[in-house]
Design a protein around this motif. Structure first.
Motif, PDB file in Angstrom:
ATOM      1  N   ALA A  52     -40.583  35.500 -20.998  1.00  0.00           N
ATOM      2  CA  ALA A  52     -40.487  35.784 -22.535  1.00  0.00           C
ATOM      3  C   ALA A  52     -40.938  37.105 -23.026  1.00  0.00           C
ATOM      4  O   ALA A  52     -42.128  36.564 -23.182  1.00  0.00           O
ATOM      5  CB  ALA A  52     -39.394  34.855 -23.324  1.00  0.00           C
ATOM      6  N   ARG A  53     -40.335  38.123 -23.306  1.00  0.00           N
ATOM      7  CA  ARG A  53     -41.262  38.953 -24.284  1.00  0.00           C
ATOM      8  C   ARG A  53     -41.078  39.182 -25.760  1.00  0.00           C
ATOM      9  O   ARG A  53     -40.050  39.713 -26.069  1.00  0.00           O
ATOM     10  CB  ARG A  53     -41.284  40.174 -23.110  1.00  0.00           C
ATOM     11  CG  ARG A  53     -41.311  40.576 -22.241  1.00  0.00           C
ATOM     12  CD  ARG A  53     -41.120  41.556 -21.056  1.00  0.00           C
ATOM     13  NE  ARG A  53     -41.446  41.646 -20.010  1.00  0.00           N
ATOM     14  CZ  ARG A  53     -40.379  41.022 -18.626  1.00  0.00           C
ATOM     15  NH1 ARG A  53     -39.792  40.540 -19.314  1.00  0.00           N
ATOM     16  NH2 ARG A  53     -41.491  41.228 -17.270  1.00  0.00           N
ATOM     17  N   THR A  54     -42.605  39.766 -26.125  1.00  0.00           N
ATOM     18  CA  THR A  54     -42.421  39.265 -27.354  1.00  0.00           C
ATOM     19  C   THR A  54     -43.469  40.547 -27.874  1.00  0.00           C
ATOM     20  O   THR A  54     -44.870  40.526 -27.344  1.00  0.00           O
ATOM     21  CB  THR A  54     -42.556  37.702 -28.632  1.00  0.00           C
ATOM     22  OG1 THR A  54     -44.178  38.071 -28.128  1.00  0.00           O
ATOM     23  CG2 THR A  54     -42.095  36.580 -28.096  1.00  0.00           C
ATOM     24  N   THR A  55     -42.972  40.993 -29.045  1.00  0.00           N
ATOM     25  CA  THR A  55     -44.834  42.072 -29.398  1.00  0.00           C
ATOM     26  C   THR A  55     -45.646  41.086 -29.350  1.00  0.00           C
ATOM     27  O   THR A  55     -46.864  42.066 -29.295  1.00  0.00           O
ATOM     28  CB  THR A  55     -44.431  42.508 -30.959  1.00  0.00           C
ATOM     29  OG1 THR A  55     -44.139  41.412 -31.633  1.00  0.00           O
ATOM     30  CG2 THR A  55     -43.120  43.202 -30.905  1.00  0.00           C
ATOM     31  N   ARG A  56     -45.535  39.965 -29.592  1.00  0.00           N
ATOM     32  CA  ARG A  56     -47.238  39.265 -29.670  1.00  0.00           C
ATOM     33  C   ARG A  56     -47.696  38.756 -28.397  1.00  0.00           C
ATOM     34  O   ARG A  56     -49.126  38.203 -28.296  1.00  0.00           O
ATOM     35  CB  ARG A  56     -47.497  37.782 -30.877  1.00  0.00           C
ATOM     36  CG  ARG A  56     -47.135  38.761 -31.865  1.00  0.00           C
ATOM     37  CD  ARG A  56     -47.400  38.275 -33.162  1.00  0.00           C
ATOM     38  NE  ARG A  56     -47.259  38.095 -34.753  1.00  0.00           N
ATOM     39  CZ  ARG A  56     -47.310  37.661 -35.644  1.00  0.00           C
ATOM     40  NH1 ARG A  56     -47.861  36.592 -35.720  1.00  0.00           N
ATOM     41  NH2 ARG A  56     -47.400  37.782 -36.841  1.00  0.00           N
ATOM     42  N   ARG A  57     -46.473  37.788 -27.512  1.00  0.00           N
ATOM     43  CA  ARG A  57     -47.168  37.070 -26.777  1.00  0.00           C
ATOM     44  C   ARG A  57     -46.000  37.302 -25.551  1.00  0.00           C
ATOM     45  O   ARG A  57     -45.232  37.636 -25.581  1.00  0.00           O
ATOM     46  CB  ARG A  57     -46.698  35.636 -27.116  1.00  0.00           C
ATOM     47  CG  ARG A  57     -45.995  35.294 -27.835  1.00  0.00           C
ATOM     48  CD  ARG A  57     -46.637  33.680 -28.059  1.00  0.00           C
ATOM     49  NE  ARG A  57     -46.873  32.559 -26.277  1.00  0.00           N
ATOM     50  CZ  ARG A  57     -47.155  31.142 -26.436  1.00  0.00           C
ATOM     51  NH1 ARG A  57     -47.331  30.608 -27.586  1.00  0.00           N
ATOM     52  NH2 ARG A  57     -47.439  31.226 -25.914  1.00  0.00           N
ATOM     53  N   SER A  59     -44.083  34.687 -22.711  1.00  0.00           N
ATOM     54  CA  SER A  59     -44.963  32.733 -21.603  1.00  0.00           C
ATOM     55  C   SER A  59     -43.605  32.806 -21.299  1.00  0.00           C
ATOM     56  O   SER A  59     -41.941  34.125 -20.930  1.00  0.00           O
ATOM     57  CB  SER A  59     -43.849  32.228 -23.341  1.00  0.00           C
ATOM     58  OG  SER A  59     -42.558  32.578 -24.081  1.00  0.00           O
ATOM     59  N   THR A  61     -40.186  31.853 -18.667  1.00  0.00           N
ATOM     60  CA  THR A  61     -38.829  31.031 -19.464  1.00  0.00           C
ATOM     61  C   THR A  61     -39.138  29.174 -18.587  1.00  0.00           C
ATOM     62  O   THR A  61     -39.609  29.329 -17.848  1.00  0.00           O
ATOM     63  CB  THR A  61     -37.844  31.995 -18.367  1.00  0.00           C
ATOM     64  OG1 THR A  61     -37.870  31.887 -17.266  1.00  0.00           O
ATOM     65  CG2 THR A  61     -37.705  33.060 -19.525  1.00  0.00           C
TER      66      THR A  61
END
Length: 311
Positions: A52-57, A59, A61
């Motif tokens: 799971a990709r976000t702008t900060r990290r 993680s 799934t």
């Protein structure tokens, strides 16, 4: 299993553990865009989303966590076997990863490595400094260095330094307008330089013992640091009292740059130990390093000695 799938799984493990494409790409020696493409290809072949990709990290799934738990230990076993095979060479070889506090690395590990590394040019040693209680198994370290009574049960522990004592110190300029503390309780009237513990994020409480009486004092002050080196520098500058090992401040005490107080409240405790999992099969390189670090002097351990948390 196809060769490219194995390589992609290795890349996935690094990304999942680092929780960052930037750090993982640097560790793997590839570009961030190439690594991202590799992960998308692996997810496409498996038909599930692993990260799971976000702008900060980044993680894992639920599917990624399952894959990490299933595949991670197997690749660790392969790495261990490869190290064992390398140990059969005529010359000891391999990389040894250690975690230690800044002071342990400087005062114990580096002096030992000065004589050790030239003898074994094919052995590499990586030392990560950290004042927290690192999980050496989860972080894939070969061993850690901590004070003796901090070593968790189930670990093989090897003493590599004599007993130690803590010291409360301050610059002469600090005491020009302040009375030296006579008891640990007097520290509440002083500016004390605090240490932030990374493991839980709390401030380290100063520990004392005298005539069987034990006291933990949570001190206050204007400064908080995450390393002992900065605490020492601040104490030298007269910005507050510091709580460090005798070894760290011995030179300053001899020169008069720092003054010690509450010496009768600082009992000896078990010094630095190298520790590693009991189930670990030591390689030849690791066994040689353990022997090079092993302390062969007199421990002089006080039966009632207390240990501080890491410093």
């Amino acid at each position: 299993m196809r060769k490219e799938t194995a390589a992609d799984l290795v890349a996935f493990l690094v990304v999942a553990r680092e929780q960052s494409f930037t750090r993982a790409a640097a560790q793997l020696g590839v570009s961030q865009s190439a690594l991202s493409q590799t992960m998308r290809g692996l997810e496409a072949r498996l038909g599930v989303r692993l990260l799971a990709r976000t702008t900060r990290r980044v993680s894992a799934t639920e599917a990624g966590e399952r894959l990490l738990r299933a595949v991670g230990p197997r690749f660790a076993e392969v790495d261990a076997e490869l190290e064992a095979v390398m140990a059969l060479r005529d010359k000891p070889a391999g990389t040894i990863r250690l975690t230690a506090s800044e002071n342990a690395a400087a005062s114990v590990l580096l002096p030992a490595l000065e004589g050790f590394l030239p003898k074994y040019p094919d052995i590499k040693v990586e030392i990560i400094t950290d004042v927290g209680l690192t999980d050496i198994v989860a972080e894939r370290f070969d061993a850690g260095v901590r004070f003796g009574e901090m070593v968790a049960s189930g670990m093989i522990s090897v003493r590599i330094a004599p007993d130690a004592r803590m010291a409360v110190v301050g610059a002469p300029s600090y005491f020009t307008e302040r009375k030296p503390p006579i008891t640990p309780q007097d520290l509440t009237e002083h500016d004390c330089i605090n240490l932030r513990l990374p493991t839980h994020g709390g401030l380290y409480s100063w520990e004392f013992e005298k005539s069987g009486r034990e006291l933990n004092v949570r001190v206050e002050g204007q400064l908080v640091f995450g390393t002992a080196g900065l605490i020492l520098d601040a104490a030298r500058a007269g910005l507050g009292l510091a709580y460090l090992t005798e070894e760290q401040v011995s030179g300053d005490l001899k020169s008069g740059r720092l003054v010690r107080v509450l010496g009768d409240w600082c009992a000896p405790f078990s010094g630095y130990h190298l520790y590693y999992p009991s189930r670990r099969q030591p390689t030849q390189a690791f066994a040689l390093l353990v022997e090079a670090l092993r302390y062969r002097g007199s421990a002089n351990l006080s039966r009632n000695a207390r240990r501080p948390r890491e410093n």
